[in-house]
Design a protein around this motif. Structure first.
Motif, short mmCIF file in Angstrom:
data_model
loop_
_atom_site.label_atom_id
_atom_site.label_comp_id
_atom_site.label_asym_id
_atom_site.label_seq_id
_atom_site.Cartn_x
_atom_site.Cartn_y
_atom_site.Cartn_z
N GLU A 170 -15.12 4.48 -6.84
CA GLU A 170 -14.75 3.05 -7.01
C GLU A 170 -13.46 2.95 -7.15
OE1 GLU A 170 -16.30 -0.19 -7.46
OE2 GLU A 170 -18.52 0.52 -6.79
N LEU A 171 -12.72 3.98 -7.62
CA LEU A 171 -11.16 3.84 -7.63
C LEU A 171 -10.37 3.40 -6.56
CD1 LEU A 171 -8.72 4.57 -9.08
CD2 LEU A 171 -8.76 6.70 -8.22
N TRP A 172 -11.04 3.78 -5.25
CA TRP A 172 -10.38 3.48 -3.86
C TRP A 172 -10.79 2.00 -3.84
CZ3 TRP A 172 -6.95 6.59 -2.65
CH2 TRP A 172 -6.97 7.93 -2.99
N LEU A 173 -11.79 1.32 -3.98
CA LEU A 173 -12.12 -0.04 -3.74
C LEU A 173 -11.14 -0.66 -4.80
CD1 LEU A 173 -13.72 -2.43 -2.63
CD2 LEU A 173 -15.47 -1.93 -4.39
N GLN A 174 -11.08 -0.33 -5.86
CA GLN A 174 -10.21 -1.12 -6.85
C GLN A 174 -8.53 -1.15 -6.00
OE1 GLN A 174 -10.36 0.87 -10.55
NE2 GLN A 174 -12.36 0.56 -10.79
N ARG A 175 -8.22 0.13 -5.42
CA ARG A 175 -6.90 0.31 -4.94
C ARG A 175 -6.63 -0.82 -3.69
NH1 ARG A 175 -5.33 6.80 -5.64
NH2 ARG A 175 -4.55 6.49 -7.66
N ALA A 176 -7.75 -0.62 -2.91
CA ALA A 176 -7.74 -1.63 -1.73
C ALA A 176 -7.74 -2.79 -2.34
CB ALA A 176 -9.11 -1.44 -1.13
N ARG A 177 -8.30 -3.36 -3.09
CA ARG A 177 -8.39 -4.78 -3.77
C ARG A 177 -6.88 -5.19 -4.21
NH1 ARG A 177 -14.50 -5.17 -6.28
NH2 ARG A 177 -15.47 -5.94 -4.42
N ALA A 178 -6.20 -4.10 -4.89
CA ALA A 178 -4.91 -4.30 -5.40
C ALA A 178 -4.02 -4.62 -4.16
CB ALA A 178 -4.48 -3.35 -6.31
N LEU A 179 -4.23 -3.76 -3.30
CA LEU A 179 -3.19 -3.92 -2.13
C LEU A 179 -3.20 -5.29 -1.46
CD1 LEU A 179 -3.10 -0.39 -0.68
CD2 LEU A 179 -0.96 -1.39 -1.76
N ALA A 180 -4.62 -5.59 -1.20
CA ALA A 180 -5.13 -6.88 -0.44
C ALA A 180 -4.62 -8.05 -1.37
CB ALA A 180 -6.54 -6.88 -0.14
N LEU A 181 -4.69 -8.08 -2.54
CA LEU A 181 -4.10 -9.23 -3.42
C LEU A 181 -2.78 -9.41 -3.17
CD1 LEU A 181 -4.80 -11.04 -5.76
CD2 LEU A 181 -4.04 -9.20 -7.47
N HIS A 182 -2.08 -8.29 -3.35
CA HIS A 182 -0.42 -8.17 -2.82
C HIS A 182 -0.36 -8.95 -1.46
CE1 HIS A 182 3.62 -6.97 -3.65
NE2 HIS A 182 3.69 -7.07 -2.44
N GLY A 183 -1.21 -8.50 -0.63
CA GLY A 183 -0.98 -9.15 0.65
C GLY A 183 -1.19 -10.55 0.64
N ILE A 184 -2.19 -11.47 -0.15
CA ILE A 184 -1.88 -12.70 -0.29
C ILE A 184 -0.67 -13.40 -0.31
CG2 ILE A 184 -3.07 -14.64 -1.69
CD1 ILE A 184 -5.64 -13.02 -1.87
N GLY A 185 -0.01 -12.75 -1.31
CA GLY A 185 1.46 -13.22 -1.81
C GLY A 185 2.34 -13.03 -0.67
N GLN A 186 2.42 -12.18 0.02
CA GLN A 186 3.13 -11.69 1.05
C GLN A 186 2.94 -12.90 2.17
OE1 GLN A 186 2.19 -7.43 1.92
NE2 GLN A 186 4.34 -7.20 1.59
N VAL A 187 1.50 -13.11 2.66
CA VAL A 187 1.41 -14.09 3.56
C VAL A 187 2.00 -15.34 3.19
CG1 VAL A 187 -0.40 -15.56 4.86
CG2 VAL A 187 -0.71 -12.99 4.45
N GLU A 188 1.83 -15.82 1.91
CA GLU A 188 2.30 -17.30 1.30
C GLU A 188 3.76 -17.24 1.42
OE1 GLU A 188 0.45 -19.62 1.42
OE2 GLU A 188 -1.42 -18.45 1.57
N ARG A 189 4.47 -16.27 1.02
CA ARG A 189 6.00 -16.00 1.10
C ARG A 189 6.46 -16.13 2.45
NH1 ARG A 189 5.42 -11.85 -2.34
NH2 ARG A 189 5.96 -10.28 -0.97
N GLU A 190 5.81 -15.49 3.55
CA GLU A 190 6.29 -15.75 4.84
C GLU A 190 6.19 -17.17 5.33
OE1 GLU A 190 6.88 -13.13 7.82
OE2 GLU A 190 7.85 -12.51 5.88
N HIS A 191 5.00 -17.75 4.99
CA HIS A 191 4.83 -19.02 5.42
C HIS A 191 5.84 -19.92 4.79
CE1 HIS A 191 2.64 -23.03 5.62
NE2 HIS A 191 1.97 -22.66 6.79
N ALA A 192 5.93 -19.90 3.65
CA ALA A 192 7.31 -20.66 3.08
C ALA A 192 8.31 -20.51 3.86
CB ALA A 192 7.51 -20.44 1.40
#
Length: 405
Positions: A347-369
């Motif tokens: 499960e550690l790798w799933l937690q890490r995947a989700r942490a990176l993907a969550l960061h990606g949400i912010g990156q997309v929104e910053r680019e859109h702005a």
């Protein structure tokens, strides 16, 4: 150094919430649909290579073909509702992509940039037999492309034949996959700079060299034997696995953070820049293509050690400042974590995947702005990140055009 910290940024400390991921997927799909022009597709994002801003592209990598594939994939998965019919737009898209590549030194068959992927997409949506026949012709005609890498060559176009074999089970497609994978095996040669390990020599953009990564080199060339393992002899599959392990161990960079690779052998980096950590070059691509190796291949324990060390390096490096692109951004790194979760069940790798993907949400929104528009692409933008987010919700990796039809 195993990587350049200047290419990465600190991870967001916010906690993972499935509701946030679902909302982001729906938001980005809605933006894409709102921006779609039935006659011209989507305007090219200012950061997209190869076209003027606003000029439409049809390719799978950074154009309308990939956007359509992503939206269809998300609808099929139940992540969004299907509120469109892209079939009229696809009529003529392959011809437009071929025209864009008219001066290409590597042909126009390319799976991600050229005709093959768009013909496969047309078959996916219409079941048009003419499209299927054209896919077969393109894969066949590209079998001996001297570029010997996944973007332009047979290691890319054979993925279309594998998808057709998976979906139809027809003997002709299986035989084509078998010939393509055997051709890749036959084209391998000893690479002196890799200690004599067997590999390929690329003839790419006027340079003759041996590349390592998933985007243009060794790892991407091995992948058809992994994705198409069900259609080839077990001995050939095991032979690819053995040669890949020898080559990657011979060329690996090792350190306390984990394991990484240069883009090419012998090692070379412009302006003495350190190795990259992204899907096309570096540890994430090694994981994304080779973590799906079956556990019954020889030296499975050695494979586990190599892949887990590559995973530690990918996690240590963190999100990429380039943005979310699957090819060279945070989505590819998150997908690598998902592949390790699928391989290990940890499960550690799933937690890490989700942490990176969550960061990606912010990156997309910053680019859109910043740009005032979405980057509606599969391999280079928001919709690829949406596909990875969905896989983080389900816990099952399956990036469209790469892992699944």
């Amino acid at each position: 150094m195993l990587y350049g910290p200047e290419r990465h940024e600190p991870r967001s400390p916010a906690p993972w919430r499935e509701s946030d991921a679902r909302a982001a997927i729906e938001r980005w799909a809605g933006r894409a649909l709102a921006d779609f022009d039935p006659a011209r597709g989507w305007p090219t994002h200012p950061r997209e290579d190869g076209a003027l801003p606003g000029q439409p592209f049809d390719e799978l990598y950074g154009g309308a073909g990939g956007a359509i594939w992503a939206l269809e994939h998300l609808a099929d998965a139940g992540a969004t509702e299907r509120r469109w019919d892209f079939r009229p737009y696809l009529d003529g898209s392959a011809e437009r992509a071929v025209a864009v590549l008219a001066d290409s030194q590597h042909g126009t068959a390319s799976f991600l940039l050229g005709e093959t992927g768009l013909r496969l997409l047309a078959w996916k949506l219409t079941r048009d037999e003419a499209a299927a026949r054209r896919v077969a012709e393109l894969v066949e005609g590209n079998l001996h492309n001297p570029v010997r890498e996944a973007l332009w060559g047979s290691p890319g176009t054979v993925l279309a034949a594998i998808a057709m074999a998976e979906h139809t089970g027809e003997a002709a497609w299986i035989e084509l996959v078998q010939r393509a994978v055997q051709t890749l095996w036959d084209e391998m040669e000893p690479i002196e700079a890799a200690g004599g390990a067997m590999g390929w020599v690329q003839n790419l953009y006027g340079r003759v060299e041996t590349l390592i990564g998933a985007g243009h080199g060794f790892v991407g060339n091995v992948y058809p034997a992994v994705r198409g393992a069900a259609f080839i002899a077990p001995a050939l599959r095991d032979g690819f696995a053995a040669r890949a392990l020898q080559f990657l161990e011979a060329t690996a960079l090792r350190g306390p953070e984990g394991m990484n690779w240069w883009p090419r052998v012998p090692p070379y980096s412009p302006a003495n820049k350190p190795p990259m950590v992204q899907d096309c070059h570096g540890a994430p691509g090694v994981i994304c293509r080779l973590a799906p190796l079956p556990r019954d291949v020889p030296d499975a324990d050695a494979w586990d050690r190599l892949l887990l060390q590559a995973g530690e390096l990918t996690w240590h490096a963190g999100p990429l400042t380039k943005g979310v692109a699957f090819c060279h951004g945070t989505a590819g790194s998150a997908h690598a974590m998902l592949q390790l979760f699928a391989r290990t069940g940890d499960e550690l790798w799933l937690q890490r995947a989700r942490a990176l993907a969550l960061h990606g949400i912010g990156q997309v929104e910053r680019e859109h702005a910043v740009h005032g528009q979405g980057r509606h692409t599969l391999w280079s933008g928001d919709l690829g990140m949406a596909c990875v987010l969905w896989d983080c919700i389900t816990g099952r990796p399956g990036f469209p055009t790469l892992d699944r039809f």
